[in-house]
Design a protein around this motif. Structure first.
Motif, PDB file in Angstrom:
ATOM      1  N   ASP A  99       0.844  -1.201   0.000  1.00 37.50           N
ATOM      2  CA  ASP A  99       0.000   0.000   0.000  1.00 37.50           C
ATOM      3  C   ASP A  99       0.875   1.244   0.000  1.00 37.50           C
ATOM      4  O   ASP A  99       1.855   1.336   0.746  1.00 37.50           O
ATOM      5  CB  ASP A  99      -0.891   0.056   1.242  1.00 37.50           C
ATOM      6  CG  ASP A  99      -2.084  -0.867   1.178  1.00 37.50           C
ATOM      7  OD1 ASP A  99      -2.326  -1.465   0.112  1.00 37.50           O
ATOM      8  OD2 ASP A  99      -2.784  -0.987   2.203  1.00 37.50           O
ATOM      9  N   LYS A 100       0.501   2.216  -0.827  1.00 41.81           N
ATOM     10  CA  LYS A 100       1.158   3.524  -0.806  1.00 41.81           C
ATOM     11  C   LYS A 100       0.307   4.410   0.080  1.00 41.81           C
ATOM     12  O   LYS A 100      -0.894   4.536  -0.129  1.00 41.81           O
ATOM     13  CB  LYS A 100       1.234   4.102  -2.208  1.00 41.81           C
ATOM     14  CG  LYS A 100       1.964   5.428  -2.276  1.00 41.81           C
ATOM     15  CD  LYS A 100       2.054   5.919  -3.702  1.00 41.81           C
ATOM     16  CE  LYS A 100       2.812   7.222  -3.775  1.00 41.81           C
ATOM     17  NZ  LYS A 100       2.886   7.715  -5.163  1.00 41.81           N
ATOM     18  N   ILE A 101       0.927   4.983   1.091  1.00 40.62           N
ATOM     19  CA  ILE A 101       0.184   5.795   2.052  1.00 40.62           C
ATOM     20  C   ILE A 101       0.841   7.156   2.231  1.00 40.62           C
ATOM     21  O   ILE A 101       2.024   7.323   1.960  1.00 40.62           O
ATOM     22  CB  ILE A 101       0.077   5.092   3.418  1.00 40.62           C
ATOM     23  CG1 ILE A 101       1.471   4.792   3.969  1.00 40.62           C
ATOM     24  CG2 ILE A 101      -0.766   3.841   3.340  1.00 40.62           C
ATOM     25  CD1 ILE A 101       1.475   4.376   5.397  1.00 40.62           C
ATOM     26  N   THR A 102       0.048   8.097   2.673  1.00 40.33           N
ATOM     27  CA  THR A 102       0.561   9.410   3.035  1.00 40.33           C
ATOM     28  C   THR A 102       0.473   9.523   4.548  1.00 40.33           C
ATOM     29  O   THR A 102      -0.558   9.231   5.132  1.00 40.33           O
ATOM     30  CB  THR A 102      -0.274  10.529   2.378  1.00 40.33           C
ATOM     31  OG1 THR A 102      -0.222  10.367   0.963  1.00 40.33           O
ATOM     32  CG2 THR A 102       0.264  11.896   2.756  1.00 40.33           C
ATOM     33  N   GLY A 103       1.572   9.898   5.145  1.00 41.69           N
ATOM     34  CA  GLY A 103       1.605  10.030   6.595  1.00 41.69           C
ATOM     35  C   GLY A 103       2.362  11.272   6.998  1.00 41.69           C
ATOM     36  O   GLY A 103       2.854  12.025   6.163  1.00 41.69           O
ATOM     37  N   ARG A 104       2.451  11.455   8.297  1.00 39.48           N
ATOM     38  CA  ARG A 104       3.138  12.615   8.850  1.00 39.48           C
ATOM     39  C   ARG A 104       4.194  12.115   9.828  1.00 39.48           C
ATOM     40  O   ARG A 104       3.922  11.276  10.666  1.00 39.48           O
ATOM     41  CB  ARG A 104       2.127  13.505   9.564  1.00 39.48           C
ATOM     42  CG  ARG A 104       2.695  14.813   9.969  1.00 39.48           C
ATOM     43  CD  ARG A 104       1.660  15.892  10.129  1.00 39.48           C
ATOM     44  NE  ARG A 104       0.665  15.985   9.088  1.00 39.48           N
ATOM     45  CZ  ARG A 104       0.864  16.559   7.891  1.00 39.48           C
ATOM     46  NH1 ARG A 104       2.022  17.066   7.591  1.00 39.48           N
ATOM     47  NH2 ARG A 104      -0.109  16.616   7.011  1.00 39.48           N
ATOM     48  N   VAL A 105       5.401  12.639   9.682  1.00 44.19           N
ATOM     49  CA  VAL A 105       6.497  12.244  10.571  1.00 44.19           C
ATOM     50  C   VAL A 105       6.166  12.698  11.981  1.00 44.19           C
ATOM     51  O   VAL A 105       5.928  13.876  12.229  1.00 44.19           O
ATOM     52  CB  VAL A 105       7.840  12.840  10.095  1.00 44.19           C
ATOM     53  CG1 VAL A 105       8.947  12.509  11.091  1.00 44.19           C
ATOM     54  CG2 VAL A 105       8.182  12.324   8.701  1.00 44.19           C
ATOM     55  N   ARG A 106       6.141  11.754  12.885  1.00 44.51           N
ATOM     56  CA  ARG A 106       5.805  12.032  14.282  1.00 44.51           C
ATOM     57  C   ARG A 106       7.053  12.246  15.130  1.00 44.51           C
ATOM     58  O   ARG A 106       7.080  13.055  16.044  1.00 44.51           O
ATOM     59  CB  ARG A 106       4.991  10.864  14.828  1.00 44.51           C
ATOM     60  CG  ARG A 106       4.595  11.017  16.258  1.00 44.51           C
ATOM     61  CD  ARG A 106       3.813   9.824  16.713  1.00 44.51           C
ATOM     62  NE  ARG A 106       3.106  10.134  17.929  1.00 44.51           N
ATOM     63  CZ  ARG A 106       2.198   9.370  18.453  1.00 44.51           C
ATOM     64  NH1 ARG A 106       1.855   8.262  17.858  1.00 44.51           N
ATOM     65  NH2 ARG A 106       1.612   9.702  19.574  1.00 44.51           N
ATOM     66  N   ARG A 107       8.093  11.463  14.818  1.00 45.32           N
ATOM     67  CA  ARG A 107       9.333  11.526  15.591  1.00 45.32           C
ATOM     68  C   ARG A 107      10.477  11.078  14.693  1.00 45.32           C
ATOM     69  O   ARG A 107      10.325  10.144  13.915  1.00 45.32           O
ATOM     70  CB  ARG A 107       9.217  10.601  16.795  1.00 45.32           C
ATOM     71  CG  ARG A 107      10.386  10.649  17.726  1.00 45.32           C
ATOM     72  CD  ARG A 107      10.086   9.872  19.000  1.00 45.32           C
ATOM     73  NE  ARG A 107      11.333   9.498  19.617  1.00 45.32           N
ATOM     74  CZ  ARG A 107      11.603   8.314  20.112  1.00 45.32           C
ATOM     75  NH1 ARG A 107      10.697   7.364  20.089  1.00 45.32           N
ATOM     76  NH2 ARG A 107      12.759   8.066  20.650  1.00 45.32           N
ATOM     77  N   VAL A 108      11.614  11.751  14.796  1.00 45.74           N
ATOM     78  CA  VAL A 108      12.784  11.375  14.006  1.00 45.74           C
ATOM     79  C   VAL A 108      13.932  11.076  14.959  1.00 45.74           C
ATOM     80  O   VAL A 108      14.201  11.838  15.889  1.00 45.74           O
ATOM     81  CB  VAL A 108      13.211  12.499  13.035  1.00 45.74           C
ATOM     82  CG1 VAL A 108      14.339  12.025  12.134  1.00 45.74           C
ATOM     83  CG2 VAL A 108      12.044  12.984  12.196  1.00 45.74           C
ATOM     84  N   VAL A 109      14.577   9.963  14.727  1.00 47.26           N
ATOM     85  CA  VAL A 109      15.757   9.566  15.494  1.00 47.26           C
ATOM     86  C   VAL A 109      16.857   9.222  14.493  1.00 47.26           C
ATOM     87  O   VAL A 109      16.608   9.173  13.289  1.00 47.26           O
ATOM     88  CB  VAL A 109      15.446   8.362  16.419  1.00 47.26           C
ATOM     89  CG1 VAL A 109      14.506   8.766  17.535  1.00 47.26           C
ATOM     90  CG2 VAL A 109      14.858   7.204  15.628  1.00 47.26           C
TER      91      VAL A 109
END
Length: 128
Positions: free
Chosen positions: A58-68
């Protein structure tokens, strides 16, 4: 499950959606039960999906919640979070995911793996 946001626009239309489905411009400003003066103030994103609806490929659009350093946690669907590992961000070596991604950034990714309630994502297009 993510909390639902209820909003009413000046045209009298009322709707409910997951907070994670709100567009970037509205994401942090809208709270449950808020009344907005224009429907344009709240832009609803793509179809809300549950864990059971998510399929590999599945290709989805999301939002970065946290970056490490080793990757990013991407929020999408009905409060779902997927892990986007550093080696799935680029075909080139990534030293630190924080150099390429930031919190709140919208990303289009593919579901690479789904197992035991966890979802692995990739920014590299996959063919299933």
């Amino acid at each position: 499950t993510a909390p639902l946001i209820a909003f009413v626009c000046s045209t009298g239309l009322s709707s409910r959606c997951s907070r994670t489905a709100l567009a970037a411009s509205s994401y942090d400003e809208v709270q449950d039960g808020d009344k907005v003066t224009s429907c344009d103030e709240v832009q609803v994103g793509e179809k809300i999906m549950s864990y059971d609806e998510v399929q590999v490929g599945d290709k989805i659009t999301g939002r970065v919640r946290r970056v490490v350093k080793f990757g990013a946690f991407v929020l999408f669907g009905d409060g779902l979070t997927g892990l986007l590992r550093d080696y799935d961000i680029s075909s080139d070596h990534v030293n630190d995911a924080r150099d390429l991604l930031e919190v709140g950034q919208e990303v289009q990714v593919w579901v690479k793996e789904k197992r035991d309630g966890k979802i692995k994502l990739t920014w590299l297009e996959i063919n299933v």
